[in-house]
Structure formats: structure tokens, C-alpha cells
Design a protein around this motif. Structure first.
Motif, mmCIF file in Angstrom:
data_model
loop_
_atom_site.group_PDB
_atom_site.id
_atom_site.type_symbol
_atom_site.label_atom_id
_atom_site.label_comp_id
_atom_site.label_asym_id
_atom_site.label_seq_id
_atom_site.Cartn_x
_atom_site.Cartn_y
_atom_site.Cartn_z
ATOM 1 N N ILE A 128 12.680 -1.634 4.006
ATOM 2 C CA ILE A 128 11.706 -0.546 4.083
ATOM 3 C C ILE A 128 12.158 0.440 5.151
ATOM 4 O O ILE A 128 12.368 0.057 6.307
ATOM 5 N N GLU A 130 11.447 2.304 7.760
ATOM 6 C CA GLU A 130 10.335 2.510 8.689
ATOM 7 C C GLU A 130 10.506 3.824 9.448
ATOM 8 O O GLU A 130 11.603 4.151 9.889
ATOM 9 N N ARG A 241 8.163 -5.002 -1.216
ATOM 10 C CA ARG A 241 9.009 -3.850 -1.569
ATOM 11 C C ARG A 241 9.415 -3.867 -3.036
ATOM 12 O O ARG A 241 9.565 -2.811 -3.658
ATOM 13 N N GLN A 246 5.031 1.647 -5.533
ATOM 14 C CA GLN A 246 5.478 2.449 -4.401
ATOM 15 C C GLN A 246 4.298 3.102 -3.682
ATOM 16 O O GLN A 246 4.293 3.221 -2.453
ATOM 17 N N ARG A 247 3.291 3.529 -4.429
ATOM 18 C CA ARG A 247 2.140 4.187 -3.805
ATOM 19 C C ARG A 247 1.443 3.261 -2.809
ATOM 20 O O ARG A 247 1.060 3.683 -1.718
ATOM 21 N N ASP A 250 3.608 2.899 0.307
ATOM 22 C CA ASP A 250 3.487 4.094 1.141
ATOM 23 C C ASP A 250 2.205 4.062 1.967
ATOM 24 O O ASP A 250 2.217 4.343 3.175
ATOM 25 N N LEU A 253 2.420 1.378 4.728
ATOM 26 C CA LEU A 253 3.341 1.729 5.801
ATOM 27 C C LEU A 253 2.764 2.821 6.693
ATOM 28 O O LEU A 253 2.819 2.735 7.927
ATOM 29 N N ARG A 254 2.183 3.845 6.084
ATOM 30 C CA ARG A 254 1.626 4.933 6.883
ATOM 31 C C ARG A 254 0.433 4.467 7.711
ATOM 32 O O ARG A 254 0.242 4.883 8.853
ATOM 33 N N ARG A 261 -1.858 10.852 6.484
ATOM 34 C CA ARG A 261 -1.760 10.474 5.073
ATOM 35 C C ARG A 261 -1.448 11.654 4.170
ATOM 36 O O ARG A 261 -1.191 11.478 2.992
#
Length: 262
Positions: A128, A130, A241, A246-247, A250, A253-254, A261
Motif C-alpha cells: 500500500i 502510504e 489490498r 479500491q474505494r 482508499d 487509508l485516508r 477525504r
């Protein structure tokens, strides 16, 4: 032979191998005293000449190198646009090409004896990207794919190659970390948030001995796997992962790094 053996996972690994009866040569960029049965040698993995001299010194004292553990690594903190190409290249010179130099130096002897073990120490960061660690993650991702290719190329020669990917461990990696030189104001908030998240995680990191035990397993298993995870996150992160949309990755992670966001 264990590179980057002056601290953290490298030091713990070298001491563990010595405790279990191996003859161990550890390396460091600076002069270090021998410790716990580990013979310390000076090595700069960024230098072809330093690598040749260090390997020659080991071979002058031992019949051969049975196990190479490529652990030496550096971290660069900073967002991608803030990082100059020379700064990014410096990370790759240690984390990726440093390992390649050592492999190239020990393979002739291993090929001649038709045996040997190479363990490259990567990172879960390879899975990932980061924020704030983009080039560190990229160097570890490159190391992972190189290790996979090398594993297949030398298998028929009796040489086993595998990758150990630690998660977050309590080491001194940030003590030697450098910061990208060109700070950009638009990134100030997200950068500080990402930095605080990373530093907090490392302060709460796991005992490096757990990672050293995984390296031992990879180096001594009769039929080693291609990849070993180390630490509590090593099961979750690759599956998150590869299996999660993917959404969702994301968003997670955020949120974890306190990033906007939008």
C-alpha cells in the motif's frame, strides 16, 4: 551475513542467529564493536567497492557465505512532489540496489557450491502506497518483485531465495530517516497528519525479535516459501489490498492517516 545489523531488526536477527549457533558477520555503515558473537564489519551497500571489500573480508575468514540476509534500509519522509529525483534515487540505492549488489557478490560462491540461502527483508509498505512514504514503498515493492524473479532463476542451482515483509516494529528507523528538502505549503496539513500517524505507529510497534524469528524461519526452512509476513498486520494488509474494493482501501487509508477525504 546480515546487512544493517547495527540496530533494529537487523541487530536482533544477527544476535538471534549467533545465539542459535551460527557464525555471523553483521554489517553497518559506521564502525561498530562486535557484540554477542556477531563479528561486525563496515559496509556501505551503496558502494560497489565497499561491497566487494566487505564480502572479500568475510570470505577471508570463512569458507563461504551460506546465508545472506539483506536487511539494510533507509526511510525518506515527504510527499512525492516534495521529493527531488536525487533524494528518491538515494532511497533506491540503499533499499533496492544495495540488496542487488550483495546478491551479485555472494551468488558466485553459492553457485559454485550449489547451495545457499538469500533472505531479502522488504516491508508491508510495498502493498500500500502510504502517504509520505511513497519512495520507500516503491523501493520495497521493487525489491519484492526482484526477489520473486531471482527465486525462480537460481532454484535449479540449489539456492533458495525468499522475502520477509515486516509490518510495524519498534525500531530506530526514524532516527536515521531523512526528510524531503522541498516542502510545499499545500501539503503542510496532510504531511503533518501522515507523519504523526507513522511516528505513533512506530512508537507502538511490535518487538523486533518477532521479526527476527520469522527471518530465522525463512533462512532455515527445508522448503522455504517465497514470502513470509512478520507482525500482526502481515496477514491483513495483503488480503485487504488484493480482495477489498479500491474505494474501501482508499477510505480506510485516508481515515487512518487523517487525510482530507475530498
Amino acid at each position: 551475513m546480515v546487512t544493517g545489523a547495527s540496530s533494529g531488526i537487523g541487530r536482533t536477527t544477527a544476535l538471534l542467529f549467533a545465539e542459535r549457533g551460527a557464525r555471523v558477520f553483521g554489517t553497518s555503515r559506521r564502525e561498530r564493536p562486535d557484540e554477542g558473537g556477531v563479528r561486525m564489519l563496515r559496509l556501505d551497500v551503496r558502494s560497489d567497492e565497499s561491497v566487494r571489500e566487505c564480502v572479500d573480508e568475510v570470505l577471508a575468514q570463512a569458507d563461504g557465505i551460506d546465508i545472506l540476509i539483506n536487511n539494510a534500509g533507509v526511510m525518506l519522509e515527504g510527499f512525492a512532489e516534495e521529493t527531488a529525483p536525487d533524494e528518491a534515487r538515494a532511497v533506491f540505492e540503499t533499499n533496492f540496489f544495495g540488496a542487488v549488489r550483495l546478491v551479485d557478490a555472494v551468488l558466485p560462491g553459492m553457485r559454485e557450491r550449489r547451495r545457499g540461502r538469500i533472505v531479502n527483508v522488504g516491508s508491508l509498505a510495498a502493498w500500500i502506497g502510504e502517504p509520505g512514504e511513497g519512495f520507500y514503498a516503491a523501493s520495497k515493492a521493487a525489491l519484492a518483485r526482484y526477489t520473486e524473479s531471482l527465486r525462480h532463476e537460481v532454484w535449479h542451482l540449489g539456492i533458495k531465495v525468499c522475502l520477509v515483509e515486516p509490518g510495524v516494529f519498534a525500531t530506530e528507523v526514524l532516527d536515521a530517516a531523512t526528510a524531503a528538502g522541498a516542502a510545499i505549503a499545500d501539503y503542510d496539513g496532510p504531511r503533518e497528519s501522515a507523519r504523526a500517524t507513522l511516528h505513533g505507529a512506530l512508537r507502538r510497534g511490535e518487538d523486533p525479535r518477532k521479526a527476527a524469528q520469522v527471518v530465522w524461519k525463512a533462512a532455515t526452512a527445508r522448503a522455504p516459501r517465497g514470502r513470509y509476513g512478520a507482525g500482526g498486520q502481515s496477514f491483513v494488509v495483503p488480503r485487504l489490498r488484493t480482495l477489498a474494493p479500491q474505494r474501501l482501501v482508499d477510505i480506510a487509508l485516508r481515515r487512518a492517516y487523517g487525510l482530507p477525504r475530498r
